[in-house]
Design an enzyme around this catalytic site. Structure first.
Site, PDB file in Angstrom:
ATOM      1  N   CYS A 102      37.583  22.524 -15.383  1.00  0.00           N
ATOM      2  CA  CYS A 102      38.858  22.575 -16.221  1.00  0.00           C
ATOM      3  C   CYS A 102      39.515  21.079 -16.000  1.00  0.00           C
ATOM      4  O   CYS A 102      39.826  20.502 -16.854  1.00  0.00           O
ATOM      5  CB  CYS A 102      39.704  23.752 -16.018  1.00  0.00           C
ATOM      6  SG  CYS A 102      39.220  25.350 -16.225  1.00  0.00           S
ATOM      7  N   ASP A 153      42.160  29.762 -14.382  1.00  0.00           N
ATOM      8  CA  ASP A 153      42.383  31.190 -14.389  1.00  0.00           C
ATOM      9  C   ASP A 153      40.930  31.442 -14.523  1.00  0.00           C
ATOM     10  O   ASP A 153      40.838  32.855 -13.870  1.00  0.00           O
ATOM     11  CB  ASP A 153      42.940  31.318 -15.783  1.00  0.00           C
ATOM     12  CG  ASP A 153      44.355  30.970 -15.620  1.00  0.00           C
ATOM     13  OD1 ASP A 153      45.238  32.038 -15.820  1.00  0.00           O
ATOM     14  OD2 ASP A 153      44.902  30.022 -15.665  1.00  0.00           O
ATOM     15  N   CYS A 200      43.606  22.795 -17.587  1.00  0.00           N
ATOM     16  CA  CYS A 200      43.784  24.133 -17.564  1.00  0.00           C
ATOM     17  C   CYS A 200      45.063  24.655 -17.917  1.00  0.00           C
ATOM     18  O   CYS A 200      45.874  23.871 -17.905  1.00  0.00           O
ATOM     19  CB  CYS A 200      43.096  24.891 -16.279  1.00  0.00           C
ATOM     20  SG  CYS A 200      42.717  26.450 -16.586  1.00  0.00           S
ATOM     21  N   ASP A 201      45.122  25.879 -18.550  1.00  0.00           N
ATOM     22  CA  ASP A 201      46.380  26.168 -19.249  1.00  0.00           C
ATOM     23  C   ASP A 201      47.780  26.034 -18.485  1.00  0.00           C
ATOM     24  O   ASP A 201      48.755  25.495 -19.078  1.00  0.00           O
ATOM     25  CB  ASP A 201      46.173  27.709 -19.984  1.00  0.00           C
ATOM     26  CG  ASP A 201      45.757  28.736 -18.960  1.00  0.00           C
ATOM     27  OD1 ASP A 201      45.217  28.118 -17.897  1.00  0.00           O
ATOM     28  OD2 ASP A 201      45.665  29.686 -19.043  1.00  0.00           O
ATOM     29  N   LYS A 202      47.727  26.387 -17.475  1.00  0.00           N
ATOM     30  CA  LYS A 202      49.094  26.098 -16.995  1.00  0.00           C
ATOM     31  C   LYS A 202      49.379  24.557 -16.559  1.00  0.00           C
ATOM     32  O   LYS A 202      50.495  24.291 -16.551  1.00  0.00           O
ATOM     33  CB  LYS A 202      49.164  26.741 -15.328  1.00  0.00           C
ATOM     34  CG  LYS A 202      49.200  28.122 -15.288  1.00  0.00           C
ATOM     35  CD  LYS A 202      49.650  28.942 -16.746  1.00  0.00           C
ATOM     36  CE  LYS A 202      49.177  30.560 -16.923  1.00  0.00           C
ATOM     37  NZ  LYS A 202      47.895  30.571 -17.148  1.00  0.00           N
ATOM     38  N   CYS A 225      38.224  26.089 -21.007  1.00  0.00           N
ATOM     39  CA  CYS A 225      37.763  27.188 -22.009  1.00  0.00           C
ATOM     40  C   CYS A 225      37.516  26.733 -23.701  1.00  0.00           C
ATOM     41  O   CYS A 225      38.644  26.444 -24.053  1.00  0.00           O
ATOM     42  CB  CYS A 225      38.398  28.456 -21.819  1.00  0.00           C
ATOM     43  SG  CYS A 225      38.223  28.908 -20.038  1.00  0.00           S
ATOM     44  N   GLU A 232      46.917  37.870 -15.338  1.00  0.00           N
ATOM     45  CA  GLU A 232      46.236  38.211 -16.703  1.00  0.00           C
ATOM     46  C   GLU A 232      45.386  39.346 -16.475  1.00  0.00           C
ATOM     47  O   GLU A 232      44.554  39.306 -15.593  1.00  0.00           O
ATOM     48  CB  GLU A 232      45.598  36.969 -17.123  1.00  0.00           C
ATOM     49  CG  GLU A 232      46.311  35.958 -17.676  1.00  0.00           C
ATOM     50  CD  GLU A 232      45.835  34.758 -18.152  1.00  0.00           C
ATOM     51  OE1 GLU A 232      46.398  33.834 -18.703  1.00  0.00           O
ATOM     52  OE2 GLU A 232      44.587  34.520 -18.006  1.00  0.00           O
ATOM     53  N   SER A 283      44.858  36.788 -21.233  1.00  0.00           N
ATOM     54  CA  SER A 283      44.264  35.527 -21.399  1.00  0.00           C
ATOM     55  C   SER A 283      44.337  35.291 -22.997  1.00  0.00           C
ATOM     56  O   SER A 283      44.091  36.195 -23.793  1.00  0.00           O
ATOM     57  CB  SER A 283      43.213  35.446 -20.840  1.00  0.00           C
ATOM     58  OG  SER A 283      42.335  34.188 -21.366  1.00  0.00           O
TER      59      SER A 283
END
Length: 576
Positions: free
Chosen positions: A49, A81, A122-124, A201, A464, A490
């Site tokens: 990521c 994640d 990545c998401d965070k 992702c 998650e 997620s």
């Protein structure tokens, strides 16, 4: 820090000749620096990521030098994640959002920055990218390192997707193989071909939800939310990322010249644009937590109720995974997020007059973007009048006697044919115990799985429940079994799913009163979640409730120990 102080701050760094020389800088050249720019970069070589972030940071240093600027790299942890979900360390993911934002804020002020370019990932880190910009109000913008390119395989049902396979397909394939629905050889083919290179992702999961948020809110350059990270795992960063990096440096200098700061851009109307765009694209439930946290940092009065009000009027018009077949790079190939926003603007669903990091308004940015009619035949973005799903069929905020503050229902464009889901509760106090029951074949159609004590305090860290939802999908139970939890989901997750139940069980929320065999009623039309019990019975059960013992979960002085003392409920964005 005042804006005048920010303006003068970098002189301290420029004049520290002894320190500069010792660190390898030329003090005479540095004294002439046009701007000291914090390059906020959560790099790691541990996962796909954010493993391109270091190269992007080095590139930005070079590009800034061409403009007479100096890039100073500031780091932070990057949690994937994909590597933590379903493991005992999953509770570090959400916690990392605020830690990353803190690291970037500290690094910017401590090194006397004039401006900031934040590289997300990545998401965070995607959520954390916007928070320090909002907090500091330093000139700046966000640059996305890119999403993963999709793969393809030769067997169904995945072959029909073409070159649009993402990590979701592999995860669901693994669950399908466990259940005997595909062969071991087919699973190996998925593993080898699903993800050719690095990047986040590859569909409308949380990372791309947050990159879309950054672009739609006006803090990222157009088409910056959807580009691929690379060509394959052995290649250099993608040419589109390089182009965005150069354009971002040029945009930063224009912002400084025009005096346009993040809070000039991150207004309530801009947040409403982001909410509308993310709903139209089928974004992750995590956007509720992150939008509330970003708004708090920007001192914008955004509430969970307002997100619901904006979102419920927006049809689902992009056909991206997890609700559709396409990967994010397919959207990029036809023009990216601007294509979606152009259609929304034409339908009167966006505020076109808001400022963006281009120095132009949103409407001005979109003026040259082709319409869907001009793009021609494709099925990735549909007209507002012919959506993938009508408005109010994606994410809804519910309340009820086991979620008196709120919870979020994710349908991802799917509908409940009977208008409600009524099922029998099967209660678990951990993700691990739930997984054992699913894998043992104990979960039958008509069940409502209740997973509690996995919230921000109970988790700790609100992990998650994606591995559970993947198992349900892989076993063909996604339409017949609901899952409700005080934890999170997620963006990969899809089915009949309710998360963020607040107050959480560990803080005495009434989800703690639910027992095996109780009837749970989910009513999307009425936006309610209830257990079929009287108030008196719930009160009786809660009178017997005792808070979980933190022993063994919380080490004194640890990150989680501090987090659970400070964190708000999901209703307020799990802010600390």
């Amino acid at each position: 820090m005042t804006q005048d102080a920010q303006k003068d701050s970098s002189t301290y760094w420029k004049k520290s000749r002894v320190e500069l020389r010792a660190a390898g800088f030329d003090p005479d050249r540095t004294a002439k620096t046009t701007a000291v720019v914090t390059i906020a970069s959560a790099w790691t070589n541990a996962h796909r990521c954010n493993n391109r972030v270091r190269g992007i940071a080095d590139l930005l240093v070079e590009l800034l030098a061409e403009r007479g600027g100096q890039g100073l790299v500031v780091g932070a942890p990057a949690v994937s994640d994909a590597l933590t979900q379903g493991t005992p360390t999953a509770g570090y993911s959400l916690v990392s959002r605020d830690v990353v934002a803190d690291c970037f804020e500290i690094g910017h002020y401590a090194h006397h920055g004039d401006a900031m370019i934040v590289i997300s990932g990545c998401d965070k880190t995607g959520a954390a990218a916007l928070m320090p910009l909002a907090r500091t109000n330093a000139f700046g913008l966000v640059l996305y390192p890119g999403t993963s390119s999709p793969g393809k395989v030769s067997f169904e049902p995945w072959a029909a997707k073409g070159t649009n396979l993402t990590i979701m397909d592999y995860a669901e394939g693994r669950a399908a193989q466990e259940a005997g629905r595909i062969s071991a050889a087919e699973l190996v083919e998925l593993e080898r071909n699903v993800m050719p290179g690095s990047g986040t992702c590859g569909a409308m999961f949380t990372a791309n939800t947050m990159s879309t948020t950054a672009e739609a809110i006006g803090m990222m350059l157009p088409r910056g939310a959807s580009h691929p990270a690379d060509y394959d795992a052995a290649s250099d960063i993608h040419a589109d990322v390089r182009a965005q990096a150069r354009a971002s440096v040029e945009a930063l200098y224009r912002l400084m010249e025009a005096g346009i700061r993040p809070r000039d851009i991150m207004t309530l109307r801009a947040f409403e644009n982001a909410i509308t765009t993310v709903y139209a694209m089928g974004g992750s439930t995590n956007m509720y937590l992150h939008l509330l946290a970003i708004a708090r940092a920007a001192e914008v009065p955004l509430t969970i109720e307002r997100i619901q009000e904006i979102g419920e009027r927006v049809p689902l018009i992009s056909n991206l995974q997890p609700h559709g077949p396409y990967a994010m790079t397919s959207l990029h190939a036809i023009g990216g997020v601007p294509v979606v926003m152009k259609e929304l603007l034409r339908a009167g669903l966006l505020h076109g007059d808001v400022m963006t990091v281009t120095g132009r308004t949103l409407a001005e940015n979109l003026a040259a973007t082709p319409t869907l009619e001009e793009i021609g035949k494709q099925d990735i973005v549909r007209p507002v009048g012919q959506p993938v799903a009508p408005a109010n069929n994606h994410i809804s905020v519910l309340r009820g006697n086991i979620a008196p503050e709120s919870c979020v229902l994710k349908l991802s464009g799917k509908t409940l044919e009977k208008g409600e889901f009524r099922g029998t509760a099967r209660v678990f106090d951990s993700e691990a115990d739930t997984m054992k029951a699913i894998r043992a074949g104990e979960i039958k159609p008509g069940t409502v799985i209740v997973v509690r004590n996995v919230g921000p305090v109970g988790g700790p860290g609100m992990p998650e429940m994606v591995m559970l939802t993947i198992q349900l999908q892989g076993r063909g139970l996604g339409e017949d079994v609901a899952l409700i939890t005080d934890g999170r989901f997620s963006g990969v997750s899809h089915g009949i799913l309710i998360g963020h139940i607040s107050p959480e069980a560990a803080r005495g929320g009434p989800i703690a009163a639910v027992r095996d065999g109780d009837t749970i009623v989910i009513d999307p039309g009425q936006r309610t979640l209830n257990v079929d019990l009287s108030d008196a019975e719930i009160a009786k059960r809660m009178a017997e409730w005792r808070a979980p013992d933190p022993a063994g979960r919380l080490r004194p002085g640890s990150v989680h120990d501090k987090y659970v003392r400070l964190v708000s409920s999901a209703h307020y964005g799990c802010v600390v």
